[in-house]
Design a protein around this motif. Structure first.
Motif, PDB file in Angstrom:
ATOM      1  N   CYS A  70       0.817  -1.222   0.000  1.00  0.00           N
ATOM      2  CA  CYS A  70       0.000   0.000   0.000  1.00  0.00           C
ATOM      3  C   CYS A  70       0.851   1.273   0.000  1.00  0.00           C
ATOM      4  O   CYS A  70       0.337   2.359   0.304  1.00  0.00           O
ATOM      5  CB  CYS A  70      -0.913  -0.004   1.221  1.00  0.00           C
ATOM      6  SG  CYS A  70      -0.021   0.156   2.794  1.00  0.00           S
ATOM      7  N   THR A  71       2.124   1.172  -0.337  1.00  0.00           N
ATOM      8  CA  THR A  71       3.017   2.335  -0.283  1.00  0.00           C
ATOM      9  C   THR A  71       2.564   3.436  -1.232  1.00  0.00           C
ATOM     10  O   THR A  71       2.238   3.187  -2.394  1.00  0.00           O
ATOM     11  CB  THR A  71       4.455   1.942  -0.638  1.00  0.00           C
ATOM     12  OG1 THR A  71       4.887   0.898   0.237  1.00  0.00           O
ATOM     13  CG2 THR A  71       5.402   3.128  -0.510  1.00  0.00           C
ATOM     14  N   ILE A  72       2.532   4.667  -0.717  1.00  0.00           N
ATOM     15  CA  ILE A  72       2.260   5.864  -1.522  1.00  0.00           C
ATOM     16  C   ILE A  72       3.311   6.909  -1.149  1.00  0.00           C
ATOM     17  O   ILE A  72       4.090   6.713  -0.215  1.00  0.00           O
ATOM     18  CB  ILE A  72       0.848   6.437  -1.254  1.00  0.00           C
ATOM     19  CG1 ILE A  72       0.710   6.845   0.229  1.00  0.00           C
ATOM     20  CG2 ILE A  72      -0.231   5.430  -1.649  1.00  0.00           C
ATOM     21  CD1 ILE A  72      -0.573   7.610   0.542  1.00  0.00           C
ATOM     22  N   LEU A  73       3.322   8.006  -1.892  1.00  0.00           N
ATOM     23  CA  LEU A  73       4.159   9.149  -1.518  1.00  0.00           C
ATOM     24  C   LEU A  73       3.247  10.203  -0.909  1.00  0.00           C
ATOM     25  O   LEU A  73       2.279  10.638  -1.539  1.00  0.00           O
ATOM     26  CB  LEU A  73       4.892   9.701  -2.737  1.00  0.00           C
ATOM     27  CG  LEU A  73       5.900   8.763  -3.408  1.00  0.00           C
ATOM     28  CD1 LEU A  73       6.619   9.489  -4.550  1.00  0.00           C
ATOM     29  CD2 LEU A  73       6.913   8.212  -2.405  1.00  0.00           C
ATOM     30  N   LEU A  74       3.549  10.575   0.322  1.00  0.00           N
ATOM     31  CA  LEU A  74       2.764  11.566   1.047  1.00  0.00           C
ATOM     32  C   LEU A  74       3.675  12.742   1.351  1.00  0.00           C
ATOM     33  O   LEU A  74       4.642  12.610   2.101  1.00  0.00           O
ATOM     34  CB  LEU A  74       2.230  10.936   2.343  1.00  0.00           C
ATOM     35  CG  LEU A  74       1.191  11.703   3.139  1.00  0.00           C
ATOM     36  CD1 LEU A  74      -0.060  11.992   2.314  1.00  0.00           C
ATOM     37  CD2 LEU A  74       0.820  10.925   4.396  1.00  0.00           C
ATOM     38  N   ASP A  75       3.388  13.869   0.674  1.00  0.00           N
ATOM     39  CA  ASP A  75       4.287  15.033   0.747  1.00  0.00           C
ATOM     40  C   ASP A  75       5.704  14.621   0.362  1.00  0.00           C
ATOM     41  O   ASP A  75       6.698  15.043   0.979  1.00  0.00           O
ATOM     42  CB  ASP A  75       4.252  15.668   2.142  1.00  0.00           C
ATOM     43  CG  ASP A  75       2.929  16.373   2.426  1.00  0.00           C
ATOM     44  OD1 ASP A  75       2.313  16.886   1.457  1.00  0.00           O
ATOM     45  OD2 ASP A  75       2.503  16.407   3.589  1.00  0.00           O
TER      46      ASP A  75
ATOM     47  N   ILE B 125       6.981   0.052  -6.919  1.00  0.00           N
ATOM     48  CA  ILE B 125       7.331   1.219  -7.745  1.00  0.00           C
ATOM     49  C   ILE B 125       7.295   2.499  -6.915  1.00  0.00           C
ATOM     50  O   ILE B 125       8.204   3.333  -6.997  1.00  0.00           O
ATOM     51  CB  ILE B 125       6.392   1.317  -8.956  1.00  0.00           C
ATOM     52  CG1 ILE B 125       6.701   0.182  -9.949  1.00  0.00           C
ATOM     53  CG2 ILE B 125       6.518   2.676  -9.642  1.00  0.00           C
ATOM     54  CD1 ILE B 125       5.748   0.088 -11.116  1.00  0.00           C
ATOM     55  N   MET B 126       6.257   2.648  -6.090  1.00  0.00           N
ATOM     56  CA  MET B 126       6.174   3.857  -5.263  1.00  0.00           C
ATOM     57  C   MET B 126       7.336   3.914  -4.277  1.00  0.00           C
ATOM     58  O   MET B 126       7.919   4.979  -4.055  1.00  0.00           O
ATOM     59  CB  MET B 126       4.841   3.890  -4.510  1.00  0.00           C
ATOM     60  CG  MET B 126       3.608   3.956  -5.394  1.00  0.00           C
ATOM     61  SD  MET B 126       3.661   5.244  -6.664  1.00  0.00           S
ATOM     62  CE  MET B 126       3.743   6.723  -5.661  1.00  0.00           C
TER      63      MET B 126
ATOM     64  N   THR C 104      -0.153   8.467  -5.904  1.00  0.00           N
ATOM     65  CA  THR C 104      -0.364   7.027  -5.965  1.00  0.00           C
ATOM     66  C   THR C 104       0.166   6.522  -7.303  1.00  0.00           C
ATOM     67  O   THR C 104       0.578   7.308  -8.165  1.00  0.00           O
ATOM     68  CB  THR C 104      -1.859   6.679  -5.840  1.00  0.00           C
ATOM     69  OG1 THR C 104      -2.540   7.085  -7.036  1.00  0.00           O
ATOM     70  CG2 THR C 104      -2.485   7.376  -4.632  1.00  0.00           C
ATOM     71  N   ILE C 105       0.108   5.237  -7.498  1.00  0.00           N
ATOM     72  CA  ILE C 105       0.618   4.650  -8.734  1.00  0.00           C
ATOM     73  C   ILE C 105      -0.105   5.208  -9.966  1.00  0.00           C
ATOM     74  O   ILE C 105       0.490   5.307 -11.052  1.00  0.00           O
ATOM     75  CB  ILE C 105       0.495   3.096  -8.687  1.00  0.00           C
ATOM     76  CG1 ILE C 105       1.243   2.454  -9.845  1.00  0.00           C
ATOM     77  CG2 ILE C 105      -0.965   2.664  -8.628  1.00  0.00           C
ATOM     78  CD1 ILE C 105       2.741   2.646  -9.815  1.00  0.00           C
TER      79      ILE C 105
END
Length: 206
Positions: A101-106, A160-161, A127-128
């Motif tokens: 569930c990895t995302i980029l947050l800030d 990928i994230m 997100t992806i």
């Protein structure tokens, strides 16, 4: 005498049938009551949150401004999947152990299952779905294809994230460093060697 025995046998049989029938009826009633109680309990559990438990958060998701009404107990992962409709972020363990569930947050890597959506009002979320640029794959996405860095694909969006974060953080000096900083992302198919190669290749282009 024979007639009297026959009458006694008939009476005994009737009593036995009456008892068995009554037992079945009572058991059925008890079972039905238990099921009804269980259904009532489930209904109460699934009921919508009471007023005051919902709040609105404003987020910039993949470059688009979004206002989303969420239960204050909702994780970022569930908000993205269920409220925003971005299902590329996968729910794996839901305990922060697999990285699917990895995302980029800030701009920072985050396991979205471990953080509440209400904690990030005003945040920038990627997100992806927001990695490609107008239909053109990001170099890391292309590198995953070129190096055959996936099999079933379930963990790929999180890989990928996390790889994007790893490159941005400058942790791509060697295969060993990449493995260390990508270690929070599990690939159950075991494509780790190719994942490391994909990140290293994209890091060179970056």
């Amino acid at each position: 005498m024979a007639s009297r025995r026959t009458l006694e046998n008939v009476a005994s049989e009737i009593n036995r049938r009456t008892f068995v029938g009554a037992s079945i009826t009572v058991s059925g009633a008890v079972a039905a009551a238990s099921i009804a109680a269980g259904c009532e309990s489930d209904t109460k559990t699934d009921a919508p949150p009471a007023e005051g438990q919902t709040t609105r958060v404003h987020l910039r998701i993949n470059g688009e401004e979004k206002d989303v009404d969420v239960d204050t107990r909702t994780s970022m992962l569930d908000m993205l999947r269920e409220r925003v409709g971005l299902t590329g972020t996968k729910k794996g363990c839901d305990q922060g152990a697999c990285g699917a569930c990895t995302i980029l947050l800030d701009g920072k890597r985050v396991n979205s299952c471990l953080t509440l959506a209400v904690m990030h009002d005003g945040a920038e979320v990627q997100t992806i779905e927001g990695v490609a640029d107008h239909g053109r794959l990001h170099p890391l996405q292309q590198s995953f294809i070129d190096t055959d860095a996936f099999q079933c694909g379930y963990c790929t969006s999180g890989q990928i994230m996390s790889g994007l974060g790893c490159i941005a953080e400058g942790h791509t000096g060697s295969p060993e460093e990449i493995r260390e900083w990508m270690s929070g992302n599990i690939c159950r198919c075991g494509a780790y060697t190719n994942i490391v190669a994909a990140v290293a290749s994209a890091a060179k282009e970056a």
